[in-house]
Design an enzyme around this catalytic site. Structure first.
Site, PDB file in Angstrom:
ATOM      1  N   PRO A   1      33.651  43.615  32.096  1.00  0.00           N
ATOM      2  CA  PRO A   1      34.093  43.863  33.476  1.00  0.00           C
ATOM      3  C   PRO A   1      35.316  43.045  33.829  1.00  0.00           C
ATOM      4  O   PRO A   1      35.386  41.840  33.573  1.00  0.00           O
ATOM      5  CB  PRO A   1      32.871  43.447  34.307  1.00  0.00           C
ATOM      6  CG  PRO A   1      31.711  43.713  33.406  1.00  0.00           C
ATOM      7  CD  PRO A   1      32.204  43.361  32.019  1.00  0.00           C
ATOM      8  N   CYS A   2      36.300  43.715  34.439  1.00  0.00           N
ATOM      9  CA  CYS A   2      37.614  43.098  34.601  1.00  0.00           C
ATOM     10  C   CYS A   2      37.785  42.355  35.916  1.00  0.00           C
ATOM     11  O   CYS A   2      38.818  41.722  36.133  1.00  0.00           O
ATOM     12  CB  CYS A   2      38.701  44.165  34.496  1.00  0.00           C
ATOM     13  SG  CYS A   2      38.627  45.422  35.817  1.00  0.00           S
ATOM     14  N   GLN A   3      36.785  42.414  36.826  1.00  0.00           N
ATOM     15  CA  GLN A   3      37.001  41.837  38.153  1.00  0.00           C
ATOM     16  C   GLN A   3      37.379  40.361  38.088  1.00  0.00           C
ATOM     17  O   GLN A   3      38.176  39.880  38.893  1.00  0.00           O
ATOM     18  CB  GLN A   3      35.742  42.016  39.006  1.00  0.00           C
ATOM     19  CG  GLN A   3      35.467  43.460  39.391  1.00  0.00           C
ATOM     20  CD  GLN A   3      34.605  44.167  38.366  1.00  0.00           C
ATOM     21  OE1 GLN A   3      34.479  43.713  37.230  1.00  0.00           O
ATOM     22  NE2 GLN A   3      34.015  45.283  38.747  1.00  0.00           N
TER      23      GLN A   3
END
Length: 439
Positions: free
Chosen positions: A92-94
């Site tokens: 996940p890139c958040q």
């Protein structure tokens, strides 16, 4: 040669899986934690007519996190060693995105270590990892640590892999969107000696576009992607999905206006696509959007002066330019205004700009608000988080050819492919077709 097999980790709604499947790969299992994203993946690629997973009996067809999977299924996973050709996925890139808070202590950042643990367990010949550009400059342990991209590369080399990295622009592979993404490809050491997989990808770019009926001399534009979904000249009908009333949607009809790109997206689609629900903007919002379309620069974020003029605090608000690829499609539906209509985009229009085919159907709520915004994964979020399937297909075809040439460990290293045409590199990055460095 048997069909190559992959495991997709942090699968989301299935953009990377779909692209790999279209490139000839067969899925074994997918690991995705959020139930709504997994519901979309399952509907389209596990249970549906386009299913491509040989799901093992011991692994539940359900949403699950990678840490949970490693804890509960370690023995069965270990038994897959030697049968998996590729582990693919993007943590996940958040935590890494410049649009977020970029907190080094974000627990999602630790998922990288679980991804590496799975690779060490299965030792596949090939690795594909995807993330946002911020992965290349955010540091593992604050200001003094190495970047996440360098950390992963170092770890993979320590496991016995040769590693290549590149920033790729999705629009170079026919996706109607300026979407830069960071990729890592790793191959077991010595089995692809002298080869740069990303250079091979670039050399095949024009052939890939030609094979998919897409223009070679310029990008696919937002209008090419969305023209057959425009409201002008079309009828509206009540929104017909689910129990929510009061919305309208386009009464979709096959159109002669459809571009080659739109026809590619319509391939294998029967009837109207889903997710055509139109927003219910107030008259005030519609007037503001109309004025923005008339006075602001298309294809660019609103300037500080424009945001003050139209009383909006959204720094990323962008009116699309009809004759250019779209800006990066995010997880927030109100970041983008349609190029000719005073409204935000529908989920289907966002999916078109991400290169999801019209037969691909999305599950879960459209949006979330309040406390659910932190944990929800509605349809807009699923689309915005995905790897564009068309770019994933290009990468999958490159990896398919690479895997086919690897042979057994006892065979000689892959010979260097003859490089011709437009390809080039600079500073470890891949040069897009017009000579820009992807950014």
């Amino acid at each position: 040669m048997a069909q190559p097999r992959f495991i997709d980790v942090f699968t989301g709604c299935g953009g990377l899986s779909l692209g790999l499947a279209n490139a000839g790969w067969n899925g074994v299992l997918a690991i995705e934690k959020h139930p709504d994203a997994f519901a979309t993946l399952r509907h389209n690629l596990i249970d549906g007519t386009h299913a491509h997973y040989d799901w093992p009996e011991w692994f539940p067809i359900a949403h699950s996190g990678i840490e949970e999977v490693l804890e509960q299924h370690l023995e069965n996973l270990s038994a897959l060693k030697g049968t998996i050709d590729l582990i693919a996925g993007g943590p996940p890139c958040q935590g890494f995105s410049a649009a977020g808070r970029r907190n080094p202590e974000d627990p999602r950042n630790r998922l990288v270590q679980h991804y590496l643990r799975l690779i060490k367990l299965l030792e596949p010949p090939l690795i594909l990892m995807e993330n946002v550009r911020g992965f290349t400059n955010m540091r593992v342990n604050g200001a003094t640590g190495m970047t996440y991209s360098d950390h992963v590369s170092q770890e993979l080399r320590g496991m016995g892999y040769d590693v290549w990295t590149a920033l790729l622009m999705a629009s170079d592979w026919g996706v109607p969107q300026r979407r830069p993404r960071f990729f890592i490809v790793a191959v077991q050491q010595g089995r692809a000696a002298g080869i740069d997989p990303f250079l091979r990808l670039r050399v095949g770019r024009r052939a890939f576009l030609r094979a998919n009926g897409l223009p070679e001399d310029g990008p696919v534009t937002a209008k090419m992607a969305l023209q057959d979904l425009e409201l002008a000249g079309s009828d509206l009908i009540p929104y017909n999905e689910g129990r929510i009333s009061g919305f309208q949607q386009l009464d979709y009809q096959e159109s002669e206006r459809a571009s080659p790109y739109a026809r590619l997206m319509r391939k294998n689609a029967k009837g109207s696509p889903d997710c055509l629900r139109l927003p219910r903007h107030s008259a005030t919002i519609q007037t503001r959007f109309r004025q923005i379309l008339e006075t602001c620069t298309a294809g660019r974020h609103l300037s500080d002066a424009d945001r003050a003029k139209y009383d909006t605090k959204k720094r990323s608000l962008t009116p699309l330019a009809a004759d250019q690829p779209a800006c990066t499609i995010t997880t927030l539906p109100d970041d983008v205004i349609h190029y000719s209509e005073p409204r935000i985009l529908t989920v289907r229009e966002c999916a078109r700009l991400q290169s999801f085919p019209d037969w691909f159907s999305f599950r879960g709520p459209y949006t979330t608000g309040g406390d659910r915004r932190r944990t929800g994964c509605p349809r807009y979020t699923q689309v915005g988080n995905a790897v564009p399937p068309l770019l994933a297909k290009a990468l999958g075809e490159m990896l398919f050819g690479l895997r086919g040439a690897l042979g057994d460990k006892s065979t000689k290293p892959l010979e260097v492919v003859e490089m011709t045409g437009e390809a080039g590199t600079k500073g470890g990055e891949i040069l897009p077709s017009d000579g820009r460095i992807a950014a």
